[in-house]
Design a protein around this motif. Structure first.
Motif, PDB file in Angstrom:
ATOM      1  N   SER A   1       0.861  -1.182   0.000  1.00  0.00           N
ATOM      2  CA  SER A   1       0.000   0.000   0.000  1.00  0.00           C
ATOM      3  C   SER A   1       0.892   1.225   0.000  1.00  0.00           C
ATOM      4  CB  SER A   1      -0.935  -0.003   1.212  1.00  0.00           C
ATOM      5  OG  SER A   1      -0.198   0.033   2.419  1.00  0.00           O
TER       6      SER A   1
ATOM      7  N   SER B   1       2.962   0.997  -4.037  1.00  0.00           N
ATOM      8  CA  SER B   1       2.165  -0.236  -4.017  1.00  0.00           C
ATOM      9  C   SER B   1       2.221  -1.020  -5.323  1.00  0.00           C
ATOM     10  CB  SER B   1       0.713   0.079  -3.673  1.00  0.00           C
ATOM     11  OG  SER B   1       0.138   0.941  -4.643  1.00  0.00           O
TER      12      SER B   1
ATOM     13  N   ASP C   1       3.216  -5.830   4.781  1.00  0.00           N
ATOM     14  CA  ASP C   1       3.213  -4.603   3.994  1.00  0.00           C
ATOM     15  C   ASP C   1       4.027  -3.538   4.726  1.00  0.00           C
ATOM     16  OD1 ASP C   1       2.662  -2.306   2.569  1.00  0.00           O
ATOM     17  OD2 ASP C   1       0.536  -2.212   3.122  1.00  0.00           O
TER      18      ASP C   1
ATOM     19  N   GLN D   1       5.070  -0.711   3.375  1.00  0.00           N
ATOM     20  CA  GLN D   1       4.750   0.608   2.812  1.00  0.00           C
ATOM     21  C   GLN D   1       6.001   1.394   2.405  1.00  0.00           C
ATOM     22  OE1 GLN D   1       1.737   2.774   5.124  1.00  0.00           O
ATOM     23  NE2 GLN D   1       1.144   0.853   6.095  1.00  0.00           N
TER      24      GLN D   1
END
Length: 373
Positions: free
Chosen positions: A29, A33, A67, A69
């Protein structure tokens, strides 16, 4: 005795049934992403292939994915979780240089092998015996860019660098090699990640008399840059790097992408069956053409699995020795001649050029004098 034998057999079967946990850190994300989803798709394809052929050391691979990021703080926390709670055998770093720089020391301290799929900064691996890299080291890729400018017969060159670890490491390699080749850098500037307006920089660049532009960046910045360059009538060759290596770059840049060169490691025109198989499977899985990021994730898991087989187990020091023992290995992202003691691959590079809306091979680079870190 018969009961004891049965219990031991059952315990062995239970251990084999548990599978091998492989950690994955990727920016699923946030602004990175697209690359996170691509690298994860590549890793998943590799895991499916390994599991379909009997698994790794007779056990199924189980991916444990977080994730990050592309945030170094998240990367550190998730790396610790993978090691301390999830008990992974090794980690694939599917994120950018900043996050990978944060995660690799955690894995190294725990003696858990870590391989950065495509991050380019030298310090991800250097001084960390358990940290390796699948992609080209940033300064090496920069040297290949300067080699290309020289190969095109150009003397005066401009540089635009994205202001982060990725851009700095590429610029360092390019400038060092440019000096050796007698290239004249007539313009050099940096710009912040996410920049959308390149017109003021490009106007000054045009006045410099540069005959080519070496510009680092990711596909979104790169698309804006080349569109604006062409709209200003700046029709000199533009040379990008693996950050451009995405179908999104061609989609966003449109006709301005035509003729742009990139230094990368995914050769779409390779006759290696593994490359063509990967390209087909990635298209089937995602519905879009493969990029270098996805191919690097795929290759990273395949290489780690090869090292574990060579080691005959999952012990960290043994897998590390297995990686260092790999030579002349054909992968989806080029031939690895060997890994250095610093964990960097000495491997082939490719120059792709956009033709008719697709990346096509311009030339391959296999000169070890150019490719060694």
């Amino acid at each position: 005795m018969r009961r004891v034998g049965f219990v031991l057999f059952w315990l062995l079967g239970a251990a084999l049934a548990q599978g091998i946990k492989v950690g994955v850190l990727a920016p699923l994300s946030g602004p990175a992403s697209a690359d996170g989803k691509s690298v994860l798709s590549g890793i998943q394809i590799a895991a499916d292939e390994i599991n379909a052929s009997g698994g790794l050391l007779g056990r199924k691979i189980e991916l444990v994915v977080y994730d990050d990021q592309a945030d170094p703080r998240l990367a550190v926390n998730f790396a610790r979780r993978l090691i301390e709670l999830d008990k992974v055998a090794f980690i694939i770093g599917g994120s950018y240089s900043g996050a990978s720089l944060a995660a690799s020391p955690v894995a190294n301290e725990a003696r858990v092998p870590f391989i950065a799929a495509y991050a380019v900064h030298p310090d991800i691996t250097h001084g960390k015996p358990y940290a390796f890299r699948m992609g080209l080291l940033g300064p090496v890729q920069g040297r290949v860019g300067a080699f290309l400018v020289h190969r095109l017969g150009i003397k005066r060159v401009a540089i635009l660098s994205i202001q982060n670890d990725f851009g700095r490491s590429l610029e360092q390699g390019f400038k060092d090699q440019a000096a050796k080749l007698g290239l004249e850098v007539v313009f050099s500037e940096v710009y912040p990640p996410g920049n959308q307006n390149f017109s003021p920089l490009l106007a000054r660049l045009r006045a410099s008399g540069a005959q080519a532009l070496y510009a680092s960046g990711y596909y979104a910045e790169a698309a804006n840059l080349v569109r604006q360059a062409r709209s200003l009538g700046l029709n000199i060759p533009i040379i990008g790097q693996e950050g451009y290596d995405s179908p999104k770059f061609i989609e966003l840049a449109g006709p301005a992408a035509e003729g742009v060169y990139i230094t990368t490691t995914l050769d779409r025109d390779s006759q290696n069956p593994e490359v063509q198989s990967f390209l087909r499977k990635y298209q089937e899985r995602t519905g879009i053409p493969a990029d270098m990021v996805g191919a690097s994730g795929y290759a990273a898991l395949k290489v780690m699995a090869q090292a574990a087989r060579r080691a005959g187990g999952l012990d960290g020091p043994a897998v590390r020795r297995g990686l260092l023992g790999l030579i002349n290995l054909e992968t989806a992202v080029g031939k690895i001649f060997f890994f250095t003691s610093q964990g960097d691959p000495v491997k082939s590079a490719t120059v792709q050029v956009v033709k008719n809306g697709q990346f096509r091979r311009f030339l391959n680079v296999t000169d070890l004098a150019l490719l060694k870190p």
